[in-house]
Design a protein around this motif. Structure first.
Motif, mmCIF file in Angstrom:
data_model
loop_
_atom_site.group_PDB
_atom_site.id
_atom_site.type_symbol
_atom_site.label_atom_id
_atom_site.label_comp_id
_atom_site.label_asym_id
_atom_site.label_seq_id
_atom_site.Cartn_x
_atom_site.Cartn_y
_atom_site.Cartn_z
ATOM 1 N N GLU A 141 0.793 -4.801 2.413
ATOM 2 C CA GLU A 141 -0.727 -5.333 2.698
ATOM 3 C C GLU A 141 -0.864 -6.869 2.570
ATOM 4 O OE1 GLU A 141 -3.906 -2.369 1.080
ATOM 5 O OE2 GLU A 141 -3.896 -4.130 -0.516
ATOM 6 N N GLY A 144 5.917 2.442 1.822
ATOM 7 C CA GLY A 144 4.505 2.062 2.097
ATOM 8 C C GLY A 144 4.642 1.061 3.052
ATOM 9 N N GLN A 174 1.035 -1.027 -0.053
ATOM 10 C CA GLN A 174 0.076 -0.067 0.013
ATOM 11 C C GLN A 174 0.860 1.249 0.032
ATOM 12 O OE1 GLN A 174 -2.340 0.706 3.419
ATOM 13 N NE2 GLN A 174 -3.011 2.601 2.722
ATOM 14 N N VAL A 175 0.824 2.040 -1.017
ATOM 15 C CA VAL A 175 2.009 3.097 -1.383
ATOM 16 C C VAL A 175 1.439 4.340 -0.627
ATOM 17 C CG1 VAL A 175 2.846 4.541 -3.045
ATOM 18 C CG2 VAL A 175 2.413 2.133 -3.480
ATOM 19 N N LYS A 176 2.480 4.780 0.245
ATOM 20 C CA LYS A 176 2.529 6.016 0.947
ATOM 21 C C LYS A 176 3.007 7.251 0.195
ATOM 22 C CE LYS A 176 0.802 4.000 4.963
ATOM 23 N NZ LYS A 176 -0.577 4.172 5.519
ATOM 24 N N VAL A 226 8.619 3.014 -4.409
ATOM 25 C CA VAL A 226 7.821 3.478 -3.451
ATOM 26 C C VAL A 226 8.267 3.229 -1.983
ATOM 27 C CG1 VAL A 226 5.971 3.019 -5.081
ATOM 28 C CG2 VAL A 226 6.757 1.109 -3.365
ATOM 29 N N TYR A 270 7.568 8.263 5.260
ATOM 30 C CA TYR A 270 7.423 7.586 3.898
ATOM 31 C C TYR A 270 8.003 8.425 2.908
ATOM 32 C CZ TYR A 270 4.815 3.986 6.475
ATOM 33 O OH TYR A 270 4.523 2.932 7.260
ATOM 34 N N GLU A 307 -1.813 3.712 -5.664
ATOM 35 C CA GLU A 307 -2.234 3.453 -4.403
ATOM 36 C C GLU A 307 -1.804 2.156 -3.895
ATOM 37 O OE1 GLU A 307 -6.047 6.004 -3.267
ATOM 38 O OE2 GLU A 307 -6.383 4.290 -4.303
ATOM 39 N N LYS A 308 -1.606 1.033 -5.039
ATOM 40 C CA LYS A 308 -0.954 -0.154 -4.386
ATOM 41 C C LYS A 308 -0.282 -0.743 -5.727
ATOM 42 C CE LYS A 308 -5.657 -1.268 -2.316
ATOM 43 N NZ LYS A 308 -5.228 -0.955 -0.746
#
Ligand SMILES: NC(=O)c1ccc[n+]([C@@H]2O[C@H](COP(=O)([O-])OP(=O)(O)OC[C@H]3O[C@@H](n4cnc5c(N)ncnc54)[C@H](OP(=O)(O)O)[C@@H]3O)[C@@H](O)[C@H]2O)c1
Length: 338
Positions: free
Chosen positions: A70, A67, A33-35, A65, A114, A96-97
């Motif tokens: 997940e 994150g 899950q990308v922050k 990335v 992050y 986002e992912k």
């Protein structure tokens, strides 16, 4: 999930935030899950249609990335779930992912946000490969870092200082004060004057031991002329061609036509070395890259790796983020946040 899609070759208007199905991890993969996702000059060249390594459009760019893991695929340590990570992504990172091979994943240093962690992989791995691995920079030597105020530039300053080399750097003059504070010994304005005579003057006519040059075309000839004996030139980009549409294509053709041809006898008699680097062609060497990354992440806790995020743009402002870099406004890294 939302992702930044480069819908076609063109200006920033081709960048669209679009919905896509959530990825699932294949064998050997995790879903992150990308922050924060890094923006790199390659993303701009890809949008302009000038990046041969880029995926076919429409595509989602993004080489890195930070994150949280997940979901974990078959064959991957289940304890990775929920862990904060930083990762290399072979595109698709600006989402986002993202599903990633587990061997492209590293623990995020706790001391970094992050956004700071997402600023590490491409910039620091590139600078490390150029200076330490291929450039063989040693204490007491000198290095000229072109675009010293950019993402790779700041990373190269950190690494050169750690090695104990004297640093010279070209950058827009507005960046010089910051660069001195970061430890650059000799900033040179290359926008309003010819940098080569200035460098020769500061080095008493000798030149430097290593030049790293992401500008390309005829600029590589000039950088080669800046080397002293036993000097090395590292070539790693063609930012000189950056432009939209036909202008970009013409600039790329011109850059290709003006690239230097190095003759072995010339190299031999001048005691010089030349090399090229494309980090995007290292996917088949994950052990090497992981070993470099370990040194870099250790450098975070040792205090000499200092990722600097200039600005974080929300996904919806991806176009503004591209324009910011194209207008040379960034000092250090630009990141995109969902
Ligand atoms: N081969 C590889 O593996 C590899 C990996 C990473 C990056 N790169 C290359 O390294 C270079 C730097 O990448 P980065 O992501 O760290 O970008 P960056 O340096 O953070 O951002 C661009 C900066 O480059 C300078 N610049 C020079 N020519 C420019 C132009 N025509 N248009 C816009 N800016 C220009 C500007 O700084 P000033 O004018 O103020 O100096 C600008 O702020 C790029 O050429 C990139 O393609 C190559």
């Amino acid at each position: 999930m939302r992702q930044i899609v480069t819908t076609a070759n063109g200006g920033v208007e081709v960048l669209k935030v679009q919905e896509a199905p959530n990825p699932t991890p294949a064998k050997g993969e995790v879903v992150v899950q990308v922050k924060a996702a890094g923006l790199n000059f390659a993303d701009i060249l890809a949008r302009q249609g000038l990046y041969p390594d880029g995926p076919k459009k429409p595509c989602v760019m993004g080489y890195e990335v930070a994150g949280v893991v997940e979901a974990v695929g078959e064959g991957v340590d289940p304890q990775l779930a929920n862990k904060p990570v930083v990762a290399m992504t072979r595109f698709r990172g600006q989402a986002e992912k993202v599903a990633i091979a587990a061997n492209q994943l590293f623990a995020k240093p706790e001391s970094l946000s992050y956004e700071q962690a997402a600023a590490i992989p491409v910039n620091y791995l590139t600078a490390y490969a150029l200076l330490e691995v291929m450039g063989s920079l040693h204490a007491g030597e000198s290095v000229l870092i072109h675009n010293a105020g950019g993402g790779v530039g700041l990373a190269a300053i950190d690494i050169a200082k750690q090695i104990g080399a004297t640093t010279f750097g070209t950058a827009s003059p507005v960046k010089h004060k910051f660069l001195r504070e970061r430890g650059l010994d000799n900033p040179i304005d290359y926008r309003n004057q010819d940098w080569l005579p200035v460098l020769k003057q500061i080095t008493a006519g000798r030149g430097v031991d290593l030049v790293i040059d992401p500008i390309g075309g005829s600029h590589w000839k000039k950088s080669y002329a800046a080397l002293r004996h036993t000097g090395r030139l590292g070539m790693f980009g063609v930012s000189t061609a950056s432009a939209n549409g036909l202008q970009g294509k013409l600039k790329m053709i011109k850059a290709a036509a003006q690239m230097p041809r190095f003759h072995p006898i010339g190299l031999l008699n001048k005691n010089r070395g030349v090399f090229g680097l494309n980090l995007g062609h290292m996917w088949h060497e994950p052990e090497k890259v992981a070993a470099w990354m370990k040194v870099i992440l250790d450098g975070v806790s040792e205090g000499w790796v200092r990722p600097h995020v200039d600005k974080a743009f929300p996904f919806a402002q991806a176009g503004e983020a591209h324009s910011y870099m194209e207008a040379r406004k960034n000092i250090g890294k630009v990141v995109l946040v969902p």
